[in-house]
Design an enzyme around this catalytic site. Sequence first.
Site, PDB file in Angstrom:
ATOM      1  CB  SER A 146      -1.183  -0.288   1.317  1.00 18.43           C
ATOM      2  OG  SER A 146      -1.673   1.342   0.783  1.00 18.43           O
ATOM      3  CB  SER A 147       1.105   4.022  -0.462  1.00 26.74           C
ATOM      4  OG  SER A 147       1.362   5.875  -0.131  1.00 26.74           O
ATOM      5  CE1 TYR A 160       0.904   4.459  -6.274  1.00 28.79           C
ATOM      6  CE2 TYR A 160       0.612   5.879  -4.115  1.00 28.79           C
ATOM      7  CZ  TYR A 160       1.292   4.637  -4.702  1.00 28.79           C
ATOM      8  OH  TYR A 160       1.526   4.125  -4.267  1.00 28.79           O
ATOM      9  CE  LYS A 164      -0.058   0.987  -4.048  1.00 26.80           C
ATOM     10  NZ  LYS A 164       0.785  -0.329  -4.257  1.00 26.80           N
TER      11      LYS A 164
END
Length: 255
Positions: A146-147, A160, A164
């Site tokens: 993920s982020s 984005y 995620k």
Amino acid sequence: MIQDIKKIALVTGSSRGLGKNTALALVKKEVDVIVTYRSSEAEANNVVSEIADIGGKAVALQLDTSNTKTFDNFVERFEQSLQDTWQTGQFDFLINNAGIGINAPFIETTEEDFDRLFNIQVKGVFFLSQKLLPLIKDEGRIVNISSGLARFSLPGYAAYASAKGAVEVLTRYMAKELGQRQIRVNVLAPGAIETDFAGGVVRDTEEINNFIASQTALGRVGVPDDIGGAIATLLSEENRWINGQRIEVSGGMFL
């Protein structure tokens, strides 16, 4: 004396960046690796050579995670590589790392950009994992990437970060449903890292680098070794009871 059979990991998008770093970190922990690349065959082969130089075994396979129609063919080639290289039909670890970054304000994000992000980051992760399930050993591990942007918000990453966020929810469901096979599924969320990701914006833009460092408890931007080692450690037997969790590796960014 019978030698222990090495574990085998598939790391998608591992011809460069965090995927490459993860592959090398795994090899240092006695795990062999299948490297995948979308277009950079030469870079992928270089990673295979680097792995051989440090005593590991690896093969490189082409894979476009944005195109689910290619997955059946990939699984066939993957299974053949397992037989040819390791004389086995199964593997231990799947790291869904392949991804892209698109930085665009919400109002300027195109449907094409949105679809490309979700095809790679969500649809690809969902269906590639599904296709590979028959080959993953019981008690195997899956790590999705993920982020930090799924927790905190910065302008330009609406699509984005939403993708995620979807991967984080998917991870919990995978952990729940695959638990009957003792397959552990976790999601690792890197903070800002100095790589060529998104054009190298964090690595190469001094103003952005300094800002992130000032907002991180440990006072610097992350480097690839911070992430590859964390993934390799998460996959160790000592962490077998960690399951269905989001693990952020950001040095304490935006606490």
